[in-house]
Enzyme design. Sequence first.
Site, short mmCIF file in Angstrom:
data_model
loop_
_atom_site.label_atom_id
_atom_site.label_comp_id
_atom_site.label_asym_id
_atom_site.label_seq_id
_atom_site.Cartn_x
_atom_site.Cartn_y
_atom_site.Cartn_z
N SER A 369 0.83 -1.21 0.00
CA SER A 369 0.00 0.00 0.00
C SER A 369 0.86 1.25 0.00
O SER A 369 0.58 2.22 -0.73
CB SER A 369 -0.93 0.00 1.22
OG SER A 369 -1.67 1.20 1.29
N TRP A 372 2.67 1.68 -3.33
CA TRP A 372 1.67 1.99 -4.36
C TRP A 372 1.36 3.49 -4.35
O TRP A 372 1.20 4.10 -5.40
CB TRP A 372 0.41 1.18 -4.11
CG TRP A 372 -0.70 1.43 -5.09
CD1 TRP A 372 -0.83 0.93 -6.35
CD2 TRP A 372 -1.84 2.28 -4.89
NE1 TRP A 372 -1.99 1.39 -6.94
CE2 TRP A 372 -2.63 2.21 -6.08
CE3 TRP A 372 -2.29 3.06 -3.83
CZ2 TRP A 372 -3.82 2.91 -6.21
CZ3 TRP A 372 -3.47 3.76 -3.97
CH2 TRP A 372 -4.23 3.68 -5.14
N HIS A 373 1.29 4.09 -3.17
CA HIS A 373 1.00 5.52 -3.07
C HIS A 373 2.18 6.36 -3.54
O HIS A 373 1.99 7.42 -4.15
CB HIS A 373 0.65 5.90 -1.63
CG HIS A 373 -0.75 5.59 -1.25
ND1 HIS A 373 -1.15 4.37 -0.76
CD2 HIS A 373 -1.89 6.35 -1.30
CE1 HIS A 373 -2.44 4.38 -0.51
NE2 HIS A 373 -2.92 5.56 -0.83
N GLY A 374 3.40 5.93 -3.24
CA GLY A 374 4.57 6.71 -3.62
C GLY A 374 5.69 6.52 -2.63
O GLY A 374 5.62 5.68 -1.73
#
Length: 588
Positions: A369, A372-374
Amino acid sequence: MFWDPLFDKASELSGSPPDQLKLIFSLLISYPLGSLYVRLPPSKPYIAHLFSVIVSTFVVVFLLELRTGMLHLLFSIIGTYIISATVDGRKMPWIAFIFVMGHLLFNHLNRYFTAIPATAIEITGSQMVLAMKLTTFAWNIYDGKQNEEHLDASQLQTRLTKLPDPLAFLGYCLFFPSILPGPSFDYASYDALVHHTIYQVPPPGSSPEQVKATKKRLPYGRKRVAYLHLSVGLIFLGVYATYGSRGAYSRILGTEWYEWSLLQRLGFVQLAGFLARTKYYAVWSLSEGACILTGIGFNGYDPKTGRTLWNRVRNINIISIETAPSFKVLFDSWNCRTNVWLRDVVYKRLTKKGKKPGTKQSMATFVTSAFWHGVDPGYYLAFVLAGVLTSLGRQLRRFVRPYFLPPASASINTPPTIAKRAYDLVGQIVVQVTLNYTACAFILLGFKDCIRAWSRMWWYTHVAIILTMAFFHFGGRRSLRKGLEKRGKISAERFSTIGQGRRSPLPSVRVSPPSPISKPRSPPPQPEDEKDPKDLRWVKHALDNPPDQDSGEAMGNGFNSPDGGWVDGIVEGSETPNVEKVNPMNSR
């Protein structure tokens, strides 16, 4: 392009960057295009595939001018298709996962080190949505080659027994209403949409004649629910455009912060948090409305009311977020499709059949997670803090909430007491206050900016966490437990596994089309009741999350919680100090 002067002029008038105005424009034109898309003949699905490919190419390449970005999308799409077609066995979906996420991480790093601002429209946003689709697709192909008895209900409904042709796969990946902000969904839903089989779900209590009629027409309510989401999105867009800069978290870092009173500072943090969310409310509502117009939002019928459900690709529940009495409810209602993806692609796949998930699965899901966001530090600061808050929320629900519930002998229809209502109200206030503190890091992103902002907010959430954990650890948890046992609220058996390193079973979720449900006690009303122009209950129904919505419960159930269980271990320390020595098999 020739339309750039028009967006530049609109930017001068509105104060918003031209690329953000182009993003909003792309979402708005999806509405008339969605009304056209739903009328494409199901007998010629290639027309629907080409429709999405052409529209998405226009938006990405010509409107937003992300030509290199389009090449990145195609690289991930082609690579995943080749892997799915040529690699067999258990390793195939993991190879696809590493390929897609590695490519996404590369672009995240490139954005970070080239100092592209988070407000700029660039390709990683679209690539994040695509990554969910591609990794889900790889597992669906894998599931299609497995024995059915080895799959759960959701996997059986989304498995693919054969590889779709390249054009169909490209149409799925570049589905135009969700090409930029999402939401994501599985290929089986897209295939059912293109062939119009998605609508062939009869209303509860239908006669044979009504079942036949259902297969020949679109379900009622599609347009009004879609345009309701359009209205909601435009309202929040207007709020953000008008007040977003005035209530930006960045103002905490300015000198004016010290000119405000303590009450003004606290109030500003709450305002900044709400205004930051309005941007997501606007974009996701606009995108969901466009998806509903294409028909992909149809999710059967509400078993209690018989009303049509259009929540198949719902990504957010605004009402639940703003009134959440706990962090579980909050995270269940935020970015639902991402939560479903994390559960289906990482958490469940790392859990061996017949085994219960533990710290390894939770941490792997959290890391996925986060990346995935950065790669910005603020994401990790916010996620870790949110995970700790979630764990403490579980402790409060387990040991404090029962004191405010009616006695066990009370009827199930007994209304909540004043004490219970007060407890819920306090819970809502605490969730919002701590959420708006935590979200500051998610918006500011820079490590120094996050630390400085939190320090100017007196570290109030961190202090509350430390005090709460200390209370539970140094006898509070044990005292609360004994008090509840004396009051008869809970039994000793309920606590026989608490602190033993055990986990709750995997959460189940209904994936559309809805799973069979028990027959209601009384016949539900026919869908025609929805057509009463004086009945406005459909508005609340359309914005709520009915029980059979495919909503994710990642953070709420703890399997995306970054604390990995160590918070529970700390607060349980004084009660079961030697649990690992007593039963080392429970150690994870």
